[in-house]
Write a protein that holds these residues in place. Structure first.
Motif, short mmCIF file in Angstrom:
data_model
loop_
_atom_site.label_atom_id
_atom_site.label_comp_id
_atom_site.label_asym_id
_atom_site.label_seq_id
_atom_site.Cartn_x
_atom_site.Cartn_y
_atom_site.Cartn_z
N LEU A 179 0.84 -1.21 0.00
CA LEU A 179 0.00 0.00 0.00
C LEU A 179 0.87 1.26 0.00
O LEU A 179 0.49 2.28 -0.57
N HIS A 180 2.05 1.18 0.62
CA HIS A 180 2.97 2.32 0.55
C HIS A 180 3.36 2.58 -0.91
O HIS A 180 3.48 3.73 -1.33
N HIS A 181 3.53 1.53 -1.66
CA HIS A 181 3.92 1.65 -3.07
C HIS A 181 2.73 1.91 -3.98
O HIS A 181 2.90 1.92 -5.21
N ALA A 182 1.55 2.12 -3.43
CA ALA A 182 0.35 2.34 -4.25
C ALA A 182 0.27 3.76 -4.81
O ALA A 182 -0.57 4.03 -5.66
N THR A 183 1.12 4.65 -4.36
CA THR A 183 1.09 6.02 -4.87
C THR A 183 2.12 6.18 -5.99
O THR A 183 3.12 5.46 -6.05
N ILE A 184 1.86 7.13 -6.84
CA ILE A 184 2.80 7.48 -7.91
C ILE A 184 3.48 8.77 -7.48
O ILE A 184 2.82 9.76 -7.20
N GLY A 185 4.79 8.75 -7.42
CA GLY A 185 5.53 9.94 -7.00
C GLY A 185 5.76 9.97 -5.51
O GLY A 185 5.41 9.04 -4.78
N GLU A 199 4.63 12.29 -3.29
CA GLU A 199 3.61 12.95 -2.47
C GLU A 199 2.64 11.94 -1.87
O GLU A 199 2.32 10.92 -2.46
N GLY A 200 2.15 12.27 -0.69
CA GLY A 200 1.18 11.42 -0.03
C GLY A 200 1.81 10.11 0.41
O GLY A 200 3.00 10.01 0.63
N GLY A 201 0.97 9.10 0.55
CA GLY A 201 1.47 7.78 0.92
C GLY A 201 1.15 7.42 2.36
O GLY A 201 0.77 8.27 3.17
N VAL A 202 1.29 6.15 2.64
CA VAL A 202 1.04 5.60 3.96
C VAL A 202 2.14 4.60 4.28
O VAL A 202 2.91 4.22 3.41
N SER A 203 2.19 4.17 5.52
CA SER A 203 3.06 3.07 5.96
C SER A 203 4.53 3.33 5.63
O SER A 203 5.13 2.64 4.81
N PHE A 204 5.12 4.27 6.34
CA PHE A 204 6.52 4.62 6.11
C PHE A 204 7.48 3.83 6.97
O PHE A 204 8.68 3.88 6.77
N GLY A 205 6.96 3.09 7.95
CA GLY A 205 7.82 2.24 8.77
C GLY A 205 8.18 0.98 8.02
O GLY A 205 7.65 0.69 6.94
N PHE A 206 9.08 0.19 8.60
CA PHE A 206 9.53 -1.03 7.93
C PHE A 206 9.22 -2.28 8.73
O PHE A 206 9.16 -3.36 8.18
N VAL A 207 9.04 -2.16 10.02
CA VAL A 207 8.79 -3.32 10.86
C VAL A 207 7.40 -3.24 11.49
O VAL A 207 6.75 -4.25 11.69
N VAL A 208 6.95 -2.05 11.79
CA VAL A 208 5.62 -1.86 12.36
C VAL A 208 4.65 -1.61 11.21
O VAL A 208 4.86 -0.71 10.40
#
Length: 173
Positions: A127-133, A135-144
């Motif tokens: 879902l983090h990779h669901a954005t283009i570019g 801007e925006g986005g979710v789930s920036f952590g890697f373990v949580v």
């Protein structure tokens, strides 16, 4: 320093690195450091990415902390907790490599989890990779990893506000 204190410093460093990773991913990698991170969000067939330079930077932090804690390097000014912080950063780097690069992006092995927390980690990062570019986005952590249903709602809200441009596949997930 006692063994218990050293273990607690290592564990606190590992836990603290998830916050450092989250903040640097959100504000550096998706900010002024996008030039290094961009290729991680774009399809390619290369073994290495510019984004891997961030891992080299993290290794440098670990090495620097080992040096600060080493009496061989620092002579009479060694700060012993530096060794244990360096070990915590190293442990986090190994966890990051196995989870993010290995499990989520399958750079080292092929296994798609069907349930549990491993599946949640993969879903959250997809879902983090669901954005283009950048801007925006979710789930920036890697373990949580937060609940994927909540992350999907956040992405849709970002799209509605014009903050994020979503890839078509998000609506199907």
């Amino acid at each position: 320093m006692s063994s218990l204190a050293a273990i607690l410093i290592v564990l606190a460093s590992v836990a603290g690195m998830e916050f450092v990773a989250w903040a640097s991913h959100k504000y550096i990698m998706h900010g002024f450091g996008w030039a290094w991170h961009r290729d991680h969000h774009e399809p390619h067939d290369r073994l290495l990415e510019k984004n891997d330079l961030y891992a080299v930077f993290g290794a440098g932090i670990s090495i620097a902390m080992f040096a600060v804690g080493s009496p061989l390097v620092m002579a009479n000014r060694a700060w012993e907790p530096g060794t244990w912080i360096g070990l915590g950063v190293l442990v986090y780097g190994i966890i990051y490599t196995l989870i993010h690069d290995g499990l989520v992006h399958q750079r080292y092995f092929r296994w798609v989890p069907k349930r549990g927390y491993a599946k949640r980690l993969v879903q959250a990062h997809k879902l983090h990779h669901a954005t283009i570019g950048k801007e925006g986005g979710v789930s920036f952590g890697f373990v949580v990893a937060r609940n994927p249903a909540v992350l999907k709602r956040e992405l849709r809200a970002q799209r509605a506000k014009g903050i994020a441009v979503l890839r078509d596949a998000v609506e199907e997930r």
